[in-house]
Enzyme design. Structure first.
Site, PDB file in Angstrom:
ATOM      1  N   GLU A 105       0.808  -1.220   0.000  1.00 65.20           N
ATOM      2  CA  GLU A 105       0.000   0.000   0.000  1.00 65.20           C
ATOM      3  C   GLU A 105       0.839   1.268   0.000  1.00 65.20           C
ATOM      4  O   GLU A 105       0.418   2.285  -0.526  1.00 65.20           O
ATOM      5  CB  GLU A 105      -0.941  -0.006   1.205  1.00 65.20           C
ATOM      6  CG  GLU A 105      -1.969  -1.120   1.144  1.00 65.20           C
ATOM      7  CD  GLU A 105      -2.854  -1.183   2.372  1.00 65.20           C
ATOM      8  OE1 GLU A 105      -2.721  -0.322   3.266  1.00 65.20           O
ATOM      9  OE2 GLU A 105      -3.675  -2.112   2.434  1.00 65.20           O
ATOM     10  N   VAL A 106       2.008   1.221   0.627  1.00 69.45           N
ATOM     11  CA  VAL A 106       2.874   2.398   0.722  1.00 69.45           C
ATOM     12  C   VAL A 106       4.171   2.103  -0.027  1.00 69.45           C
ATOM     13  O   VAL A 106       4.845   1.121   0.284  1.00 69.45           O
ATOM     14  CB  VAL A 106       3.178   2.753   2.203  1.00 69.45           C
ATOM     15  CG1 VAL A 106       4.081   3.977   2.286  1.00 69.45           C
ATOM     16  CG2 VAL A 106       1.890   2.996   2.976  1.00 69.45           C
ATOM     17  N   HIS A 110       8.884  -1.488   4.051  1.00 64.47           N
ATOM     18  CA  HIS A 110       8.582  -1.631   5.475  1.00 64.47           C
ATOM     19  C   HIS A 110       8.367  -3.102   5.803  1.00 64.47           C
ATOM     20  O   HIS A 110       7.874  -3.874   5.000  1.00 64.47           O
ATOM     21  CB  HIS A 110       7.375  -0.788   5.888  1.00 64.47           C
ATOM     22  CG  HIS A 110       6.134  -1.015   5.088  1.00 64.47           C
ATOM     23  ND1 HIS A 110       5.990  -0.581   3.785  1.00 64.47           N
ATOM     24  CD2 HIS A 110       4.961  -1.610   5.416  1.00 64.47           C
ATOM     25  CE1 HIS A 110       4.773  -0.895   3.349  1.00 64.47           C
ATOM     26  NE2 HIS A 110       4.138  -1.539   4.311  1.00 64.47           N
TER      27      HIS A 110
END
Length: 127
Positions: A105-106, A110
């Site tokens: 999503e980003v 991460h």
């Protein structure tokens, strides 16, 4: 399909101090903070401070110091959050998503460190 790094993604804004976060740990190359929508009792995101889109981007392009520092911070988070195996704990899951098929999503690399309960099956397949 490649993701380009977006300087306005939410993690870049967190790193610049534009958006607050609940910091768990930090070093020169990475930041760890609690997920705002946790999916487990322990749900911490670890992000590099450099502009890397995905695990493969980070692994191929980060310096040795960045890779080592990121990995060490992940270990620190596991110990600090009480999910690391070194103290006889039941374990955790480390997940990273990449690209559309990975449901990223980003567009900033991460790693999710999740634990504190049985995490269930790795993947639920859909037809």
């Amino acid at each position: 399909m490649a993701f380009d790094y977006d300087d306005n993604n939410i993690f870049a804004k967190i790193l610049r101090g534009e958006i607050p976060n609940n910091t768990v740990a930090e070093n020169d190359v990475a930041l760890a903070f609690r997920d705002i929508a946790p999916k487990a009792p322990v749900h911490v995101l670890v992000i590099p401070k450099g502009k890397y889109v995905s695990f493969d981007d980070f692994s191929a392009n980060a310096s040795d110091a960045e890779i080592a520092g990121f990995s060490r911070l992940c270990a620190e988070v596991c110990a600090k959050e009480g999910v690391g195996l070194d103290a006889g704990n039941a374990g955790f899951r480390a997940i990273t998503n990449a690209g559309p098929d990975g449901v990223q999503e980003v567009p900033h690399y991460h790693l999710h460190i999740m634990g504190g309960r049985m995490m269930g099956p790795m993947v639920l397949l859909r037809d």
